[in-house]
Design a protein around this motif. Sequence first.
Motif, PDB file in Angstrom:
ATOM      1  N   ALA A   1       0.830  -1.210   0.000  1.00 14.77           N
ATOM      2  CA  ALA A   1       0.000   0.000   0.000  1.00 14.77           C
ATOM      3  C   ALA A   1       0.865   1.260   0.000  1.00 14.77           C
ATOM      4  O   ALA A   1       0.542   2.250  -0.670  1.00 14.77           O
ATOM      5  N   GLN A   2       1.973   1.246   0.717  1.00 13.30           N
ATOM      6  CA  GLN A   2       2.865   2.403   0.700  1.00 13.30           C
ATOM      7  C   GLN A   2       3.483   2.606  -0.684  1.00 13.30           C
ATOM      8  O   GLN A   2       3.653   3.740  -1.139  1.00 13.30           O
ATOM      9  N   LEU A   3       3.813   1.512  -1.365  1.00 12.00           N
ATOM     10  CA  LEU A   3       4.368   1.627  -2.712  1.00 12.00           C
ATOM     11  C   LEU A   3       3.337   2.209  -3.680  1.00 12.00           C
ATOM     12  O   LEU A   3       3.664   3.016  -4.550  1.00 12.00           O
ATOM     13  N   ILE A   4       2.085   1.798  -3.511  1.00 16.47           N
ATOM     14  CA  ILE A   4       1.027   2.321  -4.377  1.00 16.47           C
ATOM     15  C   ILE A   4       0.845   3.821  -4.148  1.00 16.47           C
ATOM     16  O   ILE A   4       0.659   4.590  -5.105  1.00 16.47           O
ATOM     17  N   ARG A   5       0.930   4.267  -2.910  1.00 15.39           N
ATOM     18  CA  ARG A   5       0.795   5.688  -2.622  1.00 15.39           C
ATOM     19  C   ARG A   5       1.977   6.488  -3.170  1.00 15.39           C
ATOM     20  O   ARG A   5       1.870   7.694  -3.376  1.00 15.39           O
ATOM     21  N   MET A   6       3.110   5.822  -3.395  1.00 16.48           N
ATOM     22  CA  MET A   6       4.288   6.474  -3.964  1.00 16.48           C
ATOM     23  C   MET A   6       4.372   6.290  -5.485  1.00 16.48           C
ATOM     24  O   MET A   6       5.371   6.670  -6.095  1.00 16.48           O
ATOM     25  N   ARG A   7       3.350   5.738  -6.095  1.00 19.69           N
ATOM     26  CA  ARG A   7       3.399   5.332  -7.501  1.00 19.69           C
ATOM     27  C   ARG A   7       3.783   6.479  -8.421  1.00 19.69           C
ATOM     28  O   ARG A   7       4.671   6.328  -9.284  1.00 19.69           O
TER      29      ARG A   7
END
Length: 443
Positions: free
Chosen positions: A389-395
């Motif tokens: 989820a953190q990676l998706i928010r940093m996409r």
Amino acid sequence: MAKPQPSWGLGIPGPDTPASPRTLRTLRKIQSHQVLSSSSALIAQTQNSHPGGQSADFDSGIPGSATRARAHRRARSNSDASTREAAATPPTTQRRPARKTGSGIGLKRSLLENFLRDGPQSDNPREGLQELKYLVLSSRVDADADGMSPYRIYLWLILLDIPPMPTDDYLALIHRGRSPAYAKIRNDTFRTLATDPLFKRRVTEASLIRLLNAVAWKLHDARPKPRSRPTSSRRREMELLVNTPPSIAEEPASVFGGELEKNKSNQPSDPAMYVQGMNVLCAPFLYAARSEVEAFALFHYFVTRECPGYIRGAMDGVHKGLRLVDRCLEIVEPKLAAYLFSKGMHAELYAFPSVLTLCACTPPLPEVLHLWDFLFAYGAHLNILCIVAQLIRMRDMIFESPSPNKILRSFPPLDAKEIIALTVLIVRKIPEDLYAEMITHAK
């Protein structure tokens, strides 16, 4: 020195033990906190119940019965001022109605706190636990700006099903002195959350050393003991060697329980007493707990029952978790995963601390505590999806950067509410077989 009570180290006496001045002081502080947290709302309620504000003693300035009663009390220190005010307040104000008259969020927080205080309405423990988990998910634990909550630590103890631990058991481990892992522990403790002022203000390095050293002793005692060499005559030993088949005689240590047994204890399946990173994983427990005994019980249970694979010598559980991060990202965000893989950016290069410490390495610490509320309620294995989820928010930042390794070197500050909401959405996309691997990867 008085013998510690077999409780959570709060010094609260049992039913047959007289209350000490220290105990009364602790109870006054707890009562003071409750009064201070609801004082403004109590004033508002009193003004609403008396039109024009003419009937309240503190509004009219006329000494009432509460003031006269307060005058006859013996003098106390200034730290007890709020306690004396609480004693003079009419009994109806002790119900703390302020949180119930607030917004919907305040009502949910009050429900969670009331649940922990009064227990579930149902007699079925399973239904009560499900209700508690839902309250954790639907509302955040009531905490101040520093992340401190008067009941969070008890919520964790309930969710992880950890019984009270006698304080003497913890003190016995402390009095054993330095464990074999003491030097490794001292090499790490001084830099534990070194840039976090909240942690440094509340938790001392000495308490961190004591707790980790006590856990190291417990893990040391739990390790399988090598068999000692039998006491027998040299003639008997030679007879055993002669009568042993050649395949075994080539390794005489296996006959007498020597080096072979010692090597078995060094296999990756054997838990280590301390691995680098345990200090960061331990930090939130010490920060949220009201005593070292509570923090010790939680941390020892967690590393031995929830994620023993994280503290083995080879950290095989952590490496499994890193591979799961890549696989889950491929399913949830295939374009983002393909872009990172094309740059040679696999989870092993950037997510190792986040997997090992359950995201405790990413500030701010109050948000870590809120994230852990969710993980302890629904399973620490969901930390894998929290990282996704953190990676998706940093996409967007990752796609715009020609070198994503600079961005992934340090994750943005945690936003527990957003990460939990996104995790709940993406968990539906995970196949059952992959989710089963997530559950068991840290065992």
